[in-house]
Design a protein around this motif. Structure first.
Motif, short mmCIF file in Angstrom:
data_model
loop_
_atom_site.label_atom_id
_atom_site.label_comp_id
_atom_site.label_asym_id
_atom_site.label_seq_id
_atom_site.Cartn_x
_atom_site.Cartn_y
_atom_site.Cartn_z
N ASN A 84 0.83 -1.20 0.00
CA ASN A 84 0.00 0.00 0.00
C ASN A 84 0.87 1.26 0.00
O ASN A 84 0.59 2.23 -0.70
N LEU A 85 1.94 1.22 0.78
CA LEU A 85 2.90 2.32 0.81
C LEU A 85 3.51 2.53 -0.57
O LEU A 85 3.64 3.67 -1.03
N ALA A 86 3.84 1.44 -1.26
CA ALA A 86 4.44 1.53 -2.58
C ALA A 86 3.47 2.14 -3.59
O ALA A 86 3.88 2.92 -4.46
N VAL A 87 2.18 1.81 -3.48
CA VAL A 87 1.18 2.37 -4.40
C VAL A 87 1.08 3.89 -4.19
O VAL A 87 1.05 4.66 -5.16
N GLY A 88 1.04 4.33 -2.93
CA GLY A 88 1.02 5.77 -2.66
C GLY A 88 2.26 6.47 -3.17
O GLY A 88 2.19 7.54 -3.78
N ASN A 89 3.43 5.85 -2.94
CA ASN A 89 4.68 6.42 -3.43
C ASN A 89 4.71 6.49 -4.95
O ASN A 89 5.22 7.45 -5.54
N LEU A 90 4.18 5.44 -5.60
CA LEU A 90 4.17 5.41 -7.06
C LEU A 90 3.32 6.53 -7.63
O LEU A 90 3.67 7.15 -8.65
N LEU A 91 2.22 6.82 -6.96
CA LEU A 91 1.36 7.93 -7.39
C LEU A 91 2.10 9.25 -7.30
O LEU A 91 2.03 10.10 -8.21
N VAL A 92 2.85 9.44 -6.22
CA VAL A 92 3.62 10.68 -6.03
C VAL A 92 4.72 10.81 -7.08
O VAL A 92 4.90 11.87 -7.69
N SER A 93 5.45 9.72 -7.33
CA SER A 93 6.58 9.80 -8.26
C SER A 93 6.11 9.91 -9.71
O SER A 93 6.64 10.71 -10.49
N LEU A 125 -3.08 13.14 -2.37
CA LEU A 125 -3.67 11.84 -2.07
C LEU A 125 -2.59 10.78 -1.87
O LEU A 125 -2.59 10.06 -0.86
N GLY A 126 -1.67 10.68 -2.83
CA GLY A 126 -0.59 9.69 -2.71
C GLY A 126 0.29 9.95 -1.51
O GLY A 126 0.70 9.02 -0.81
N MET A 128 -0.56 11.47 1.31
CA MET A 128 -1.27 11.13 2.54
C MET A 128 -1.40 9.62 2.73
O MET A 128 -1.33 9.12 3.85
N VAL A 129 -1.57 8.88 1.63
CA VAL A 129 -1.62 7.41 1.73
C VAL A 129 -0.30 6.88 2.26
O VAL A 129 -0.27 6.04 3.17
N SER A 130 0.81 7.36 1.70
CA SER A 130 2.11 6.88 2.16
C SER A 130 2.39 7.33 3.59
O SER A 130 2.92 6.55 4.40
N LEU A 131 1.98 8.55 3.93
CA LEU A 131 2.21 9.04 5.28
C LEU A 131 1.43 8.23 6.31
O LEU A 131 1.98 7.79 7.33
N TRP A 132 0.15 8.00 6.04
CA TRP A 132 -0.66 7.22 6.97
C TRP A 132 -0.22 5.75 6.98
O TRP A 132 -0.35 5.06 8.00
N SER A 133 0.32 5.26 5.86
CA SER A 133 0.84 3.89 5.83
C SER A 133 2.02 3.75 6.79
O SER A 133 2.18 2.69 7.43
N LEU A 134 2.84 4.78 6.89
CA LEU A 134 3.96 4.74 7.83
C LEU A 134 3.45 4.61 9.27
O LEU A 134 4.01 3.86 10.08
N ALA A 135 2.37 5.34 9.57
CA ALA A 135 1.78 5.24 10.91
C ALA A 135 1.17 3.87 11.13
O ALA A 135 1.28 3.30 12.24
N VAL A 136 0.54 3.30 10.10
CA VAL A 136 -0.06 1.97 10.22
C VAL A 136 1.02 0.90 10.43
O VAL A 136 0.85 -0.03 11.22
N ILE A 137 2.15 1.04 9.74
CA ILE A 137 3.25 0.11 9.93
C ILE A 137 3.74 0.15 11.37
O ILE A 137 3.99 -0.90 11.99
N ALA A 138 3.89 1.35 11.91
CA ALA A 138 4.31 1.48 13.31
C ALA A 138 3.29 0.84 14.24
O ALA A 138 3.66 0.14 15.20
N PHE A 139 2.00 1.07 13.96
CA PHE A 139 0.93 0.49 14.78
C PHE A 139 0.95 -1.04 14.70
O PHE A 139 0.80 -1.73 15.72
N GLU A 140 1.17 -1.58 13.50
CA GLU A 140 1.23 -3.03 13.32
C GLU A 140 2.40 -3.63 14.08
O GLU A 140 2.26 -4.68 14.74
N ARG A 141 3.56 -2.99 14.02
CA ARG A 141 4.74 -3.50 14.75
C ARG A 141 4.49 -3.49 16.25
O ARG A 141 4.91 -4.39 16.97
#
Length: 353
Positions: A84-93, A125-126, A128-141
């Motif tokens: 999901n993080l990669a999809v957000g990053n791909l949109l930005v790049s 959009l991309g 914010m997806v990547s930014l919130w994905s970073l928070a979700v990764i931290a939450f998952e860990r």
């Protein structure tokens, strides 16, 4: 614009520095090169850098997605979030970096005001997806390693729900400027688009939108990341102390500590300059500033499309070995995968006493 003159407020852009003209429309960033804002060399350097971010960011994130599709062993709950993080990053790049590269190379936003709104929306959009994905990764860990919910098991279904959550929150953050709460206009040196934080205009309520973004899309994810990773480090240090004779536990603690430092620093480098400068402008209306200083935070935020996969994906042994194998350079896939799985198992077993 000359001080003391009454200036029109264009609908699609605003250049927040003194310009020697009575009609700001003649210097529209959609019509003429913005040589009055910076030297040609500055534009070309940024165009080159954006080209680098576009090529590298698109390649790494596209490869991450392809690897996840091809190799079933990568389809774990954590890797779904990395995908999901990669999809957000791909949109930005693909959108933000490519459009900025083209615009910087000709020194103005050649695609027009409608494309500016589309680009501003998609990049926000991309991002914010990547930014919130970073928070979700931290939450998952935190859930997996610290086990605050006891026997709760984080499954792929939970990861998919978290990914949907990131897109919902990203839409909440990126849609308002399309409907009148702020607006998307060229920012910095007028070659990329983002939310309008310059003008004081009751029609757009820019100040409240910037404060909303700072609180909802920066402060909350940052607080989540800091809390989860601090708890993770405390748990690992306690486990390492209790198992002082275990070399694998000590190694896991050092690796995770190093990774956490990179994660937090990467987050701050990407987003702190952008969020801080936006907040500074809102609280210092009328203060002069160099537009090049606005452009640097914008470039840093787009660079997250490269920083994030390097930290979260290329330092992941499973992803790295699969990428090398896909490109025909993999020889130690099984060994790396086994080592990675052993490390993940070792760390995941750590829990509060």
């Amino acid at each position: 614009m000359k001080h003391g003159r009454v200036m029109e407020l264009p609908e699609d852009f605003w250049i927040p520095v003194p310009l020697d003209t009575n009609n700001i429309t003649t210097l529209s960033p959609f019509l003429v090169p913005q040589d009055h804002l910076a030297s040609s060399g500055m534009f070309y350097v940024l165009a080159l850098y954006m080209f680098f971010v576009f090529v590298l960011g698109t390649s790494i994130n596209a490869l991450t997605i392809l690897c996840t599709v091809k190799y079933k062993k990568l389809r774990s709950h954590l890797n779904y979030i990395l995908l999901n993080l990669a999809v957000g990053n791909l949109l930005v790049s693909c959108v933000g970096s490519f459009v900025a590269c083209c615009a910087f190379s000709v020194k103005y936003f050649i695609f027009g005001p409608i494309a500016c709104k589309i680009e501003g929306f998609l990049v926000t959009l991309g991002g914010m997806v990547s930014l919130w994905s970073l928070a979700v990764i931290a939450f998952e860990r935190w859930l997996v390693i610290c086990k605050p919910l006891g026997s709760f098991v984080f499954k792929p279904d939970h990861a998919i729900a978290c990914c949907i959550f990131t897109w919902v929150f990203a839409l909440i953050a990126s849609l308002p400027p399309l409907f009148g709460w702020s607006r998307y206009i060229p920012e910095g040196m007028q070659c990329s688009c983002g939310p309008d934080w310059y003008t004081t205009n009751n029609k757009y309520n820019n100040e409240s939108y910037v404060i909303f973004l700072f609180s909802f899309c920066f402060a909350v994810p940052l607080a989540t990341i800091l809390f989860c990773y601090s708890q993770l480090l405390i748990t690992l240090k306690m486990a390492a102390k209790a198992q002082a004779e275990s070399a694998s536990t000590q190694k896991a603690e050092r690796e995770v500590t190093r990774m956490v430092i990179f994660m937090v620093l990467g987050f701050l480098v990407c987003w702190l300059p952008y969020a801080s400068f936006a907040l500074w402008i809102v609280n210092n209306r009328g203060q002069p500033f160099d537009l090049r200083l606005v452009t640097v935070p914008s470039v840093f935020s787009k660079s997250s499309a490269v920083y994030n996969p390097i930290i979260y994906v290329l330092l992941n042994k499973q992803f790295r070995s699969c990428m090398m194998k896909m490109m025909g350079m993999g020889g130690g896939d099984d060994e790396d995968s086994s080592t990675s799985q052993t490390s993940v198992t070792e760390v995941s077993k750590v829990g509060p006493a």
